[in-house]
Design a protein around this motif. Structure first.
Motif, PDB file in Angstrom:
ATOM      1  N   VAL A 141       0.006  44.259 -39.328  1.00  0.00           N
ATOM      2  CA  VAL A 141       1.412  44.554 -39.594  1.00  0.00           C
ATOM      3  C   VAL A 141       1.696  44.135 -41.037  1.00  0.00           C
ATOM      4  O   VAL A 141       1.539  42.968 -41.389  1.00  0.00           O
ATOM      5  CB  VAL A 141       2.352  43.788 -38.639  1.00  0.00           C
ATOM      6  CG1 VAL A 141       3.809  44.141 -38.930  1.00  0.00           C
ATOM      7  CG2 VAL A 141       1.996  44.081 -37.188  1.00  0.00           C
ATOM      8  N   ARG A 142       2.114  45.092 -41.851  1.00  0.00           N
ATOM      9  CA  ARG A 142       2.439  44.808 -43.248  1.00  0.00           C
ATOM     10  C   ARG A 142       3.921  45.073 -43.461  1.00  0.00           C
ATOM     11  O   ARG A 142       4.424  46.122 -43.048  1.00  0.00           O
ATOM     12  CB  ARG A 142       1.611  45.693 -44.189  1.00  0.00           C
ATOM     13  CG  ARG A 142       0.113  45.430 -44.117  1.00  0.00           C
ATOM     14  CD  ARG A 142      -0.650  46.393 -44.998  1.00  0.00           C
ATOM     15  NE  ARG A 142      -2.069  46.100 -45.014  1.00  0.00           N
ATOM     16  CZ  ARG A 142      -2.979  46.851 -45.628  1.00  0.00           C
ATOM     17  NH1 ARG A 142      -2.585  47.956 -46.264  1.00  0.00           N
ATOM     18  NH2 ARG A 142      -4.248  46.523 -45.607  1.00  0.00           N
ATOM     19  N   ILE A 143       4.592  44.149 -44.129  1.00  0.00           N
ATOM     20  CA  ILE A 143       6.036  44.258 -44.292  1.00  0.00           C
ATOM     21  C   ILE A 143       6.429  44.032 -45.742  1.00  0.00           C
ATOM     22  O   ILE A 143       5.946  43.112 -46.404  1.00  0.00           O
ATOM     23  CB  ILE A 143       6.767  43.243 -43.389  1.00  0.00           C
ATOM     24  CG1 ILE A 143       6.478  43.562 -41.913  1.00  0.00           C
ATOM     25  CG2 ILE A 143       8.275  43.255 -43.654  1.00  0.00           C
ATOM     26  CD1 ILE A 143       7.071  42.566 -40.940  1.00  0.00           C
ATOM     27  N   GLY A 144       7.304  44.898 -46.225  1.00  0.00           N
ATOM     28  CA  GLY A 144       7.920  44.723 -47.532  1.00  0.00           C
ATOM     29  C   GLY A 144       9.417  44.907 -47.394  1.00  0.00           C
ATOM     30  O   GLY A 144       9.875  45.747 -46.608  1.00  0.00           O
ATOM     31  N   ILE A 145      10.182  44.116 -48.115  1.00  0.00           N
ATOM     32  CA  ILE A 145      11.642  44.199 -48.066  1.00  0.00           C
ATOM     33  C   ILE A 145      12.152  44.304 -49.498  1.00  0.00           C
ATOM     34  O   ILE A 145      11.845  43.453 -50.342  1.00  0.00           O
ATOM     35  CB  ILE A 145      12.254  42.967 -47.371  1.00  0.00           C
ATOM     36  CG1 ILE A 145      11.719  42.839 -45.945  1.00  0.00           C
ATOM     37  CG2 ILE A 145      13.782  43.060 -47.356  1.00  0.00           C
ATOM     38  CD1 ILE A 145      12.137  41.570 -45.236  1.00  0.00           C
ATOM     39  N   ALA A 156       5.339  46.549 -48.894  1.00  0.00           N
ATOM     40  CA  ALA A 156       4.582  46.597 -47.645  1.00  0.00           C
ATOM     41  C   ALA A 156       3.106  46.871 -47.893  1.00  0.00           C
ATOM     42  O   ALA A 156       2.243  46.336 -47.193  1.00  0.00           O
ATOM     43  CB  ALA A 156       5.175  47.656 -46.715  1.00  0.00           C
ATOM     44  N   LEU A 157       2.801  47.688 -48.874  1.00  0.00           N
ATOM     45  CA  LEU A 157       1.387  47.955 -49.184  1.00  0.00           C
ATOM     46  C   LEU A 157       0.650  46.672 -49.548  1.00  0.00           C
ATOM     47  O   LEU A 157      -0.544  46.529 -49.291  1.00  0.00           O
ATOM     48  CB  LEU A 157       1.280  48.964 -50.322  1.00  0.00           C
ATOM     49  CG  LEU A 157       1.667  50.407 -49.982  1.00  0.00           C
ATOM     50  CD1 LEU A 157       1.732  51.251 -51.244  1.00  0.00           C
ATOM     51  CD2 LEU A 157       0.669  51.007 -48.994  1.00  0.00           C
ATOM     52  N   ARG A 158       1.380  45.720 -50.116  1.00  0.00           N
ATOM     53  CA  ARG A 158       0.799  44.413 -50.464  1.00  0.00           C
ATOM     54  C   ARG A 158       1.081  43.354 -49.405  1.00  0.00           C
ATOM     55  O   ARG A 158       0.645  42.211 -49.544  1.00  0.00           O
ATOM     56  CB  ARG A 158       1.372  43.925 -51.796  1.00  0.00           C
ATOM     57  CG  ARG A 158       1.083  44.815 -52.985  1.00  0.00           C
ATOM     58  CD  ARG A 158       1.581  44.131 -54.244  1.00  0.00           C
ATOM     59  NE  ARG A 158       1.446  44.977 -55.421  1.00  0.00           N
ATOM     60  CZ  ARG A 158       1.734  44.580 -56.657  1.00  0.00           C
ATOM     61  NH1 ARG A 158       2.171  43.342 -56.859  1.00  0.00           N
ATOM     62  NH2 ARG A 158       1.601  45.395 -57.672  1.00  0.00           N
ATOM     63  N   ASP A 159       1.842  43.714 -48.371  1.00  0.00           N
ATOM     64  CA  ASP A 159       2.291  42.762 -47.360  1.00  0.00           C
ATOM     65  C   ASP A 159       2.954  41.570 -48.041  1.00  0.00           C
ATOM     66  O   ASP A 159       2.658  40.405 -47.747  1.00  0.00           O
ATOM     67  CB  ASP A 159       1.133  42.301 -46.476  1.00  0.00           C
ATOM     68  CG  ASP A 159       1.616  41.607 -45.199  1.00  0.00           C
ATOM     69  OD1 ASP A 159       2.811  41.751 -44.857  1.00  0.00           O
ATOM     70  OD2 ASP A 159       0.804  40.923 -44.554  1.00  0.00           O
TER      71      ASP A 159
END
Length: 230
Positions: A141-145, A156-159
């Motif tokens: 699970v990768r998340i970017g805000i 998100a690509l970098r988590d």
């Protein structure tokens, strides 16, 4: 040349942040539910016969050099034990529905933005941690805000969690969702990062490379209307 200064600041002022949740292994898990964390190389392909090409590959398959776009025959030449199945759109749609339903337990608004990619409204402290735990069955699970959808996707690509718009400056062009051919064409004139694209005039870009690249320029500047809708 284009004046980029604070365009993205003014165009996004007052917006609520957007979260991008990436589940890169969702297609694999959806098609291979009985093989989670197993030792086999797994893939999903589209097309039949000589036209069959790998669309998604898991980590084990990638260790064998299998990549998206390879013919199924070439992939199996690299890894004879590869377990690849024909893409079933019904399985993908059901997986997307299940993830959307799960996310709605932690956020009031969700929009699917591609296979294994979701835009959400991050709500409250610990939102990302809850999402990671709740979606763990779908693999990484990768998340970017970020302030707008493109920034959140780059994060998100970098988590990377919370990120600033400056993350786009050195980002490669694929964060703007341009196809490989267009990226090659832009690279031929020395444009390889989002910052380099932003330095160009959008009208000239549209004339030379088409509306898709002009839209990508606007997304990079913060003129990006995409976001959660439900």
């Amino acid at each position: 040349m284009s004046e980029t200064n604070d365009t993205h600041t003014s165009s996004t002022r007052g917006r609520s942040p957007i979260a991008c949740v990436l589940l890169p292994e969702l297609p694999i898990v959806a098609h291979h539910p009985d093989a989670a964390d197993g030792p086999d190389a797994r893939g999903v392909h589209r097309g039949r016969g000589t036209a069959a090409r790998i669309r998604w590959a898991d980590g084990v398959a990638r260790e064998h050099g299998i990549r998206e776009g390879q013919t199924l025959a070439a992939a199996r030449a690299r890894c004879a034990s590869l377990r690849s199945v024909l893409c079933d759109e019904t399985l993908l749609h059901e997986a997307q529905r299940l993830v959307t339903s799960a996310l709605l337990a932690w956020t009031p608004r969700v929009a699917a933005a591609g296979v294994g990619r979701f835009l959400c409204e991050p709500v409250g402290e610990g939102w990302a941690d809850r999402a990671r735990v709740g979606l763990a069955a779908w693999g990484r699970v990768r998340i970017g805000i970020g302030a707008w959808a493109t920034v959140a996707y780059a994060g998100a690509l970098r988590d990377a969690g919370h990120v600033e718009p400056s993350i786009l400056d050195a980002a490669p062009l694929h964060v703007l969702e341009l196809d490989a051919s267009t990226i090659d064409d832009l690279g031929a004139i020395g444009v390889r990062t989002v910052a380099a694209l932003r330095s160009l005039d959008p009208t000239d870009l549209g004339v030379r490379f088409g509306a898709t690249v002009a839209s990508a320029w606007r997304y990079a500047q913060g003129d990006d209307p995409r976001g959660p809708t439900s």
